[in-house]
Every structure is written in structure tokens, then in C-alpha cells.
Design an enzyme around this catalytic site. Structure first.
Site, PDB file in Angstrom:
ATOM      1  CG  HIS A 189     -38.217 -10.098  -9.602  1.00  0.00           C
ATOM      2  ND1 HIS A 189     -39.267 -11.074  -9.029  1.00  0.00           N
ATOM      3  CD2 HIS A 189     -38.184 -10.521 -10.785  1.00  0.00           C
ATOM      4  CE1 HIS A 189     -40.144 -12.239  -9.626  1.00  0.00           C
ATOM      5  NE2 HIS A 189     -39.346 -11.211 -10.377  1.00  0.00           N
ATOM      6  CG  ASN A 232     -41.509 -15.387  -7.405  1.00  0.00           C
ATOM      7  OD1 ASN A 232     -42.671 -15.951  -8.143  1.00  0.00           O
ATOM      8  ND2 ASN A 232     -40.595 -15.056  -8.365  1.00  0.00           N
TER       9      ASN A 232
HETATM   10  N1  CAA Z   1     -47.629  -7.851 -23.603  1.00  0.00           N
HETATM   11  C1  CAA Z   1     -48.124  -6.778 -23.046  1.00  0.00           C
HETATM   12  N2  CAA Z   1     -49.959  -6.318 -22.251  1.00  0.00           N
HETATM   13  C2  CAA Z   1     -50.368  -6.971 -22.429  1.00  0.00           C
HETATM   14  C3  CAA Z   1     -49.933  -8.652 -22.609  1.00  0.00           C
HETATM   15  C4  CAA Z   1     -48.660  -8.545 -23.074  1.00  0.00           C
HETATM   16  N3  CAA Z   1     -47.867 -10.120 -23.116  1.00  0.00           N
HETATM   17  N4  CAA Z   1     -51.013  -9.642 -22.578  1.00  0.00           N
HETATM   18  C5  CAA Z   1     -51.870  -8.351 -22.228  1.00  0.00           C
HETATM   19  N5  CAA Z   1     -51.575  -7.461 -22.220  1.00  0.00           N
HETATM   20  C6  CAA Z   1     -52.510  -6.511 -22.093  1.00  0.00           C
HETATM   21  C7  CAA Z   1     -53.307  -6.184 -23.166  1.00  0.00           C
HETATM   22  O1  CAA Z   1     -53.447  -5.248 -24.336  1.00  0.00           O
HETATM   23  C8  CAA Z   1     -54.668  -5.768 -22.586  1.00  0.00           C
HETATM   24  O2  CAA Z   1     -54.246  -3.791 -22.630  1.00  0.00           O
HETATM   25  P1  CAA Z   1     -55.678  -3.757 -22.674  1.00  0.00           P
HETATM   26  O3  CAA Z   1     -56.799  -3.477 -21.204  1.00  0.00           O
HETATM   27  O4  CAA Z   1     -55.470  -1.755 -22.602  1.00  0.00           O
HETATM   28  O5  CAA Z   1     -56.077  -3.151 -24.382  1.00  0.00           O
HETATM   29  C9  CAA Z   1     -54.409  -5.763 -20.821  1.00  0.00           C
HETATM   30  O6  CAA Z   1     -52.843  -6.498 -20.837  1.00  0.00           O
HETATM   31  C10 CAA Z   1     -55.142  -7.215 -20.532  1.00  0.00           C
HETATM   32  O7  CAA Z   1     -55.273  -8.306 -21.484  1.00  0.00           O
HETATM   33  P2  CAA Z   1     -56.528  -9.216 -22.363  1.00  0.00           P
HETATM   34  O8  CAA Z   1     -57.399  -8.529 -22.441  1.00  0.00           O
HETATM   35  O9  CAA Z   1     -56.043  -9.521 -23.035  1.00  0.00           O
HETATM   36  O10 CAA Z   1     -56.622  -9.781 -21.240  1.00  0.00           O
HETATM   37  P3  CAA Z   1     -56.760 -10.248 -19.619  1.00  0.00           P
HETATM   38  O11 CAA Z   1     -57.661  -9.318 -19.385  1.00  0.00           O
HETATM   39  O12 CAA Z   1     -56.695 -11.666 -19.484  1.00  0.00           O
HETATM   40  O13 CAA Z   1     -55.634  -9.545 -19.212  1.00  0.00           O
HETATM   41  C11 CAA Z   1     -53.078 -10.951 -18.330  1.00  0.00           C
HETATM   42  C12 CAA Z   1     -54.186 -10.579 -19.222  1.00  0.00           C
HETATM   43  C13 CAA Z   1     -52.804  -9.326 -17.958  1.00  0.00           C
HETATM   44  C14 CAA Z   1     -51.697 -11.394 -18.660  1.00  0.00           C
HETATM   45  C15 CAA Z   1     -54.019 -10.970 -16.856  1.00  0.00           C
HETATM   46  O14 CAA Z   1     -54.499 -12.566 -16.966  1.00  0.00           O
HETATM   47  C16 CAA Z   1     -53.265 -11.410 -15.388  1.00  0.00           C
HETATM   48  O15 CAA Z   1     -53.082  -9.756 -15.287  1.00  0.00           O
HETATM   49  N6  CAA Z   1     -52.692 -12.563 -15.221  1.00  0.00           N
HETATM   50  C17 CAA Z   1     -52.224 -13.040 -13.875  1.00  0.00           C
HETATM   51  C18 CAA Z   1     -50.079 -11.914 -14.555  1.00  0.00           C
HETATM   52  C19 CAA Z   1     -49.301 -12.796 -12.811  1.00  0.00           C
HETATM   53  O16 CAA Z   1     -49.438 -12.956 -12.102  1.00  0.00           O
HETATM   54  N7  CAA Z   1     -48.571 -12.457 -13.501  1.00  0.00           N
HETATM   55  C20 CAA Z   1     -46.968 -12.553 -12.128  1.00  0.00           C
HETATM   56  C21 CAA Z   1     -46.731 -13.099 -12.510  1.00  0.00           C
HETATM   57  S1  CAA Z   1     -45.570 -13.805 -11.320  1.00  0.00           S
HETATM   58  C22 CAA Z   1     -43.948 -13.640 -12.284  1.00  0.00           C
HETATM   59  O17 CAA Z   1     -43.936 -12.785 -13.566  1.00  0.00           O
HETATM   60  C23 CAA Z   1     -42.783 -12.849 -11.695  1.00  0.00           C
HETATM   61  C24 CAA Z   1     -41.821 -14.461 -11.678  1.00  0.00           C
HETATM   62  O18 CAA Z   1     -40.667 -14.016 -10.832  1.00  0.00           O
HETATM   63  C25 CAA Z   1     -41.926 -15.540 -12.012  1.00  0.00           C
END
Ligand code: CAA
Length: 288
Positions: free
Chosen positions: A143, A194
Site C-alpha cells: 500500500h 487509514n
Molecule cells: N506528484 C509528484 N510530485 C509532487 C506532487 C505530485 N502529485 N505533488 C507535489 N509534488 C512534489 C513537488 O514537485 C515538490 O517537490 P520539490 O520540493 O522537489 O519541488 C514537493 O512535492 C512539494 O510540493 P509543492 O511545493 O507543490 O506543495 P506542498 O509543499 O504543499 O506539498 C504535498 C504538496 C506533497 C501534497 C503535501 O501537501 C503533502 O504531503 N500533503 C499530505 C499528503 C498525504 O497525507 N498523503 C497521504 C494520503 S493517504 C493515502 O494516500 C493512503 C490512502 O489509502 C488513502
């Protein structure tokens, strides 16, 4: 898993499948990706290209490496094309009937006796997927977290019938090839992350639904007050409200605890097609 030249198959090229295909290709693997039709395959390919371009723009890959990564990924619509894979990672929609049918078909078509069938399910019992096949000892949960190229975690979830050898093979791939941190969970709905995260997200929805506070204030509370990267409503929009609902329903079906029950506001939003970022609108509007 065996040497890094062996192809890996990914079933589903949505948010999760496209990210999984990308990290495998960035680790040097050839990746065969399956989608249901040409439209979905085209959208999946475009999602991978956009993410690789983003990595090039931010200097994580140079132009040539970006091209090589894309060259290692083939997205198609013929499930039989996956027959030679040593590992299939299923990342289809979070629907038990769809996944069990896929596992049954994959089990029948895979040519290698040692091929492993992994699922990126967030909440469906691995045992149900394992018993849809004749190789339950080679069926395991793997996962990933969204966005897959950014988040460092992979949960490895063996069922009661999964062999230790299978756990070792997929853990090696995730840790040593993909550079992820692996945590191991028992086969319980929601696994570790989760089971903790979803009741919190649902509490955010209930807080909004009851008029307790606005969406912006709920999210700002957790971002500024607890240093979370996103608040619960922003994160629900990122995950997809249909997926949050599906996980909540699996948790509720397993544990019968009211805290897992999806609130009416979430159900109505999913019915309305307000699924979060992927549909352009959820708790926030992304169309503008
Ligand atoms: N794909 C690839 N890279 C991405 C991306 C994406 N969709 N979104 C952001 N990035 C990268 C960016 O390129 C950036 O990289 P650099 O620092 O090297 O430039 C870095 O991540 C940070 O991005 P941003 O500056 O655009 O934006 P941010 O600092 O606000 O981060 C985020 C965005 C990474 C999404 C951050 O807000 C985050 O980690 N959020 C929480 C996400 C989370 O909790 N995910 C788990 C969800 S639960 C799950 O997935 C399981 C399930 O079963 C539901």
C-alpha cells in the site's frame, strides 16, 4: 524481487497506479501498465508525463533521465500482455468485486509459478484477494501513499496465508529498490495508516457538516496549529472523496464502530460527483 531488469506490471493508471508506475520506472524497472480502455490509458499516460515533467522542472531528474523513465513505461489495454510479469501491483478502483475478479483473471494468466500478486488496496482484506486465486501464499498488500513519488511510506500487509518469502520479496523491492520505508500491518481493514487517518478525516467532515467551523478554519487549525502539511478537508480532496467513503465503509463493515461510519455530507458529495481534486470540486473548487 529478481534483478532490476525484470518487468513489473501495474493494473490501473489512476492517481495511485500512475505514481506506482513512475517510481518503479525511476528505480530502473520496465513497467507494463494496464487500463480498461484507450481513453483511460491515454489519461493515465498523460498523468505520468505531467508528474515526470514536474520532477524535471524541479531538478530531481534531468531531461535525459526523464525521457528514459517515460521510455520504460508502456500503458496498454490488453491484460494478457502482463502474462510474463514476476510481480503485478493492482491499483484498480477500491471495489471488492472488481478487485477479486481481477485477481482471479491475473492468477489464471500469469505464466511464472513464482509470480507475486500485490494489491495497493487501502482497506479490502488481503485474504479476500488471496482466496480468489490458487496462489494465496503469493498474494500480499503493498500500500503506497499519495503522491507516490513524494511520500516515503509503503505498508506491507500479509494475509494469514501469505508466505514470508513473498513478504521478503516485496519488502526488498519497496525498501532497497524504491527507497521507501516499509511498515508491516496485520490484514485488518484500513491497515495502520487509514485506521488512524480516516476517523480523523471523517471528524473534519462532521465538524463542517454541523456548522461548528468553516472548511478554511478547520484546515488552517490543523496546518497552523499542528504542522500538518494539509488540513483534513484538503487532504480528503487530495485522496478523493469516493476513496475516503470506500475506506470508511470497509472500516465500518469490519469494526462496526460509529466513528468509521461515513457522514451524510460525504455520501451526498460522492453522489453529486464532487470527488475533490480529480473532479475539479470537493470541499474546495479546483476548476478556477
Ligand atoms: N506528484 C509528484 N510530485 C509532487 C506532487 C505530485 N502529485 N505533488 C507535489 N509534488 C512534489 C513537488 O514537485 C515538490 O517537490 P520539490 O520540493 O522537489 O519541488 C514537493 O512535492 C512539494 O510540493 P509543492 O511545493 O507543490 O506543495 P506542498 O509543499 O504543499 O506539498 C504535498 C504538496 C506533497 C501534497 C503535501 O501537501 C503533502 O504531503 N500533503 C499530505 C499528503 C498525504 O497525507 N498523503 C497521504 C494520503 S493517504 C493515502 O494516500 C493512503 C490512502 O489509502 C488513502
Amino acid at each position: 524481487m529478481s534483478p532490476s531488469s525484470s518487468p513489473v506490471a501495474v493494473v490501473g493508471c489512476g492517481l495511485m497506479g500512475s505514481g506506482i508506475a513512475e517510481v518503479l520506472a525511476r528505480a530502473g524497472r520496465s513497467v507494463l501498465v494496464h487500463e480498461v480502455d484507450a481513453g483511460a490509458a491515454g489519461r493515465g499516460r498523460a498523468r505520468i508525463e505531467a508528474s515526470v515533467s514536474r520532477a524535471v522542472r524541479s531538478g530531481k531528474l534531468d531531461e535525459a533521465q526523464g525521457g528514459e523513465v517515460l521510455g520504460r513505461i508502456e500503458v496498454g489495454t490488453d491484460l494478457d500482455a502482463l502474462a510474463s510479469a514476476e510481480l503485478v501491483i493492482e491499483a484498480a478502483s477500491e471495489d471488492e468485486a472488481v478487485k477479486t475478479e481481477l485477481f482471479r483473471r491475473l492468477d489464471a494468466l500469469l505464466l511464472r509459478d513464482d509470480a507475486v500478486l500485490a494489491s495497493n488496496t487501502s482497506s479490502i482484506p488481503i485474504m479476500k484477494l488471496g482466496t480468489a486465486t490458487k496462489r494465496p501464499e503469493q498474494v500480499v498488500g503493498l500500500h503506497f501513499f499519495n503522491p507516490v513519488p513524494v511520500l516515503a511510506l509503503v505498508e506491507v500487509v500479509p494475509s494469514l496465508l501469505t508466505s514470508e518469502d513473498t513478504v521478503k520479496r516485496v519488502s526488498h523491492l519497496a525498501e532497497d529498490e524504491l527507497g521507501k520505508t516499509v511498515i508491516r500491518s496485520q490484514d485488518r481493514a484500513g491497515f495502520i495508516v487509514n485506521a488512524l487517518l480516516v476517523p480523523y478525516l471523517l471528524s473534519g467532515v462532521r465538524m463542517l457538516e454541523s456548522g461548528f467551523a468553516s472548511a478554511r478554519d478547520i484546515d488552517a487549525g490543523m496546518v497552523k496549529g499542528c504542522a500538518h502539511p494539509m488540513g483534513p478537508l484538503q487532504l480528503s480532496d487530495l485522496i478523493g472523496l469516493d476513496t475516503v467513503k470506500a475506506i470508511a465503509e470497509s472500516l465500518y463493515a469490519e469494526f462496526k464502530e460509529p466513528l468509521y461510519s461515513p457522514p451524510p455530507m460525504l455520501l451526498r458529495m460522492v453522489d453529486a460527483g464532487l470527488l475533490g481534486r480529480k473532479s475539479g470540486r470537493g470541499f474546495y473548487d479546483y476548476a478556477r
